[in-house]
Design a protein around this motif. Structure first.
Motif, PDB file in Angstrom:
ATOM      1  N   HIS A 140     -15.564  49.029  66.707  1.00  0.00           N
ATOM      2  CA  HIS A 140     -16.614  50.041  66.790  1.00  0.00           C
ATOM      3  C   HIS A 140     -16.309  50.948  67.973  1.00  0.00           C
ATOM      4  N   ASN A 141     -16.218  52.247  67.685  1.00  0.00           N
ATOM      5  CA  ASN A 141     -15.881  53.239  68.723  1.00  0.00           C
ATOM      6  C   ASN A 141     -14.583  52.883  69.458  1.00  0.00           C
ATOM      7  N   GLY A 142     -13.614  52.396  68.685  1.00  0.00           N
ATOM      8  CA  GLY A 142     -12.307  52.103  69.256  1.00  0.00           C
ATOM      9  C   GLY A 142     -12.194  50.782  69.973  1.00  0.00           C
ATOM     10  N   LYS A 143     -13.265  49.973  69.986  1.00  0.00           N
ATOM     11  CA  LYS A 143     -13.238  48.694  70.680  1.00  0.00           C
ATOM     12  C   LYS A 143     -13.336  47.551  69.668  1.00  0.00           C
ATOM     13  N   VAL A 144     -12.508  46.526  69.863  1.00  0.00           N
ATOM     14  CA  VAL A 144     -12.488  45.376  68.968  1.00  0.00           C
ATOM     15  C   VAL A 144     -13.722  44.508  69.215  1.00  0.00           C
ATOM     16  N   LYS A 145     -14.499  44.292  68.159  1.00  0.00           N
ATOM     17  CA  LYS A 145     -15.695  43.460  68.257  1.00  0.00           C
ATOM     18  C   LYS A 145     -15.443  42.031  67.765  1.00  0.00           C
ATOM     19  N   ALA A 146     -14.540  41.892  66.794  1.00  0.00           N
ATOM     20  CA  ALA A 146     -14.227  40.570  66.257  1.00  0.00           C
ATOM     21  C   ALA A 146     -12.842  40.621  65.630  1.00  0.00           C
ATOM     22  N   ALA A 147     -12.180  39.466  65.593  1.00  0.00           N
ATOM     23  CA  ALA A 147     -10.840  39.396  65.015  1.00  0.00           C
ATOM     24  C   ALA A 147     -10.668  38.086  64.256  1.00  0.00           C
ATOM     25  N   SER A 148      -9.981  38.148  63.140  1.00  0.00           N
ATOM     26  CA  SER A 148      -9.649  36.963  62.360  1.00  0.00           C
ATOM     27  C   SER A 148      -8.124  36.905  62.248  1.00  0.00           C
ATOM     28  N   VAL A 149      -7.538  35.793  62.707  1.00  0.00           N
ATOM     29  CA  VAL A 149      -6.080  35.639  62.724  1.00  0.00           C
ATOM     30  C   VAL A 149      -5.672  34.611  61.668  1.00  0.00           C
ATOM     31  N   ARG A 150      -4.720  34.994  60.812  1.00  0.00           N
ATOM     32  CA  ARG A 150      -4.272  34.103  59.747  1.00  0.00           C
ATOM     33  C   ARG A 150      -2.747  33.970  59.777  1.00  0.00           C
ATOM     34  N   ARG A 151      -2.268  32.748  59.610  1.00  0.00           N
ATOM     35  CA  ARG A 151      -0.834  32.495  59.475  1.00  0.00           C
ATOM     36  C   ARG A 151      -0.516  32.274  58.006  1.00  0.00           C
ATOM     37  N   ASN A 152       0.423  33.061  57.484  1.00  0.00           N
ATOM     38  CA  ASN A 152       0.792  32.940  56.081  1.00  0.00           C
ATOM     39  C   ASN A 152       1.714  31.735  55.892  1.00  0.00           C
ATOM     40  N   LEU A 153       1.266  30.779  55.103  1.00  0.00           N
ATOM     41  CA  LEU A 153       2.025  29.552  54.864  1.00  0.00           C
ATOM     42  C   LEU A 153       2.967  29.693  53.683  1.00  0.00           C
ATOM     43  N   ASP A 154       2.630  30.567  52.740  1.00  0.00           N
ATOM     44  CA  ASP A 154       3.475  30.762  51.567  1.00  0.00           C
ATOM     45  C   ASP A 154       3.263  32.171  51.046  1.00  0.00           C
ATOM     46  N   MET A 155       4.332  32.780  50.536  1.00  0.00           N
ATOM     47  CA  MET A 155       4.258  34.141  50.037  1.00  0.00           C
ATOM     48  C   MET A 155       4.664  34.166  48.571  1.00  0.00           C
TER      49      MET A 155
END
Length: 246
Positions: free
Chosen positions: A218-233
């Motif tokens: 919001h307005n250029g500032k990160v409010k929340a983040a979700s980090v995911r590691r891809n185990l299979d493609m």
């Protein structure tokens, strides 16, 4: 009750997140088929036209009005520019709020070359070269160690090619496993005057774990983040992923 319209009903992470809101929510989603498996996670599914169809924005507005949508969340990467450009029109014609970044920002984010140039901290950017024709491409491939070729615009590994030894390429062809491989010898067969409709980025191949990060800003500032590691493609899509602590 908050009514959401998601322009890609297969974005299960977003669907799960919205279901976690404290408010009661109703989720409407677009998909390319009525047999979409993800429809069981939605309250209603629409089989929408392609994002680049002439009537796409009209379709979005019609659904938003009929379903009394409060928020529209555009998802499909290549549709974001069209949705951003039409944000004012959609909000004028409906009572919905389109949750999307500016058109200028999206055009930068959707172009790997422009994004790499825009990043101020260059230590996070791998060296790369841009090629618009055969001559530039062959020179770039020779100058980069263990190179890969990718279009500056695209998603899901479309157009991605790893340059390998010609013997490896030949063996992969006859094994039916050469869909994302090419050799320098094959590139030499391109017409001398060949020009790419979409420029290509040439950079070193980076093996290892692949990570996805979804940000809420919001307005250029990160409010929340979700980090995911891809185990299979599967192709260029995540077939299995694991959410990890930030």
């Amino acid at each position: 009750m908050l009514n959401f319209l998601i322009t890609d009903a297969e974005f299960t992470g977003l669907i799960k997140t919205l279901r976690c809101l404290k408010e009661d929510v109703r989720l409407i989603g677009f998909c390319s088929s009525s047999d979409c498996a993800h429809k069981v996670m939605l309250d209603k599914l629409y089989v929408a036209p392609e994002y680049n169809s002439p009537n796409y924005i009209d379709y979005v507005c019609d659904v938003a009005v009929s379903e009394k949508i409060d928020f529209i969340i555009p998802v499909v990467t290549l549709s974001l520019e069209i949705m951003a450009a039409s944000k004012a029109e959609i909000e004028r014609r409906t009572s919905a709020k389109v949750l999307i970044s500016s058109e200028d920002d999206i055009r930068i984010m959707n172009d790997k070359a422009r994004l790499s140039e825009a990043v101020t901290n260059k230590k996070f950017i791998t060296d790369y070269k841009i090629a618009t024709n055969k001559t530039e491409l062959t020179k770039a491939v020779v100058s980069v160690e263990n190179p890969v070729i990718k279009p500056v615009r695209g998603e899901n590994a479309e157009g991605f090619l790893r340059v390998v030894d010609n013997r490896i390429y030949t063996e992969s062809v006859f094994a039916g496993k050469a869909s994302h491989l090419v050799s320098r010898e094959v590139l030499d067969f391109l017409p001398d005057d060949y020009t790419f409709s979409v420029p290509r980025m040439v950079m070193p191949y980076l093996p290892g774990n692949e990570w996805d990060v979804d940000l809420c800003c919001h307005n250029g500032k990160v409010k929340a983040a979700s980090v995911r590691r891809n185990l299979d493609m599967f192709g260029g899509l995540s077939a299995m992923s694991e959410t990890t602590p930030n």
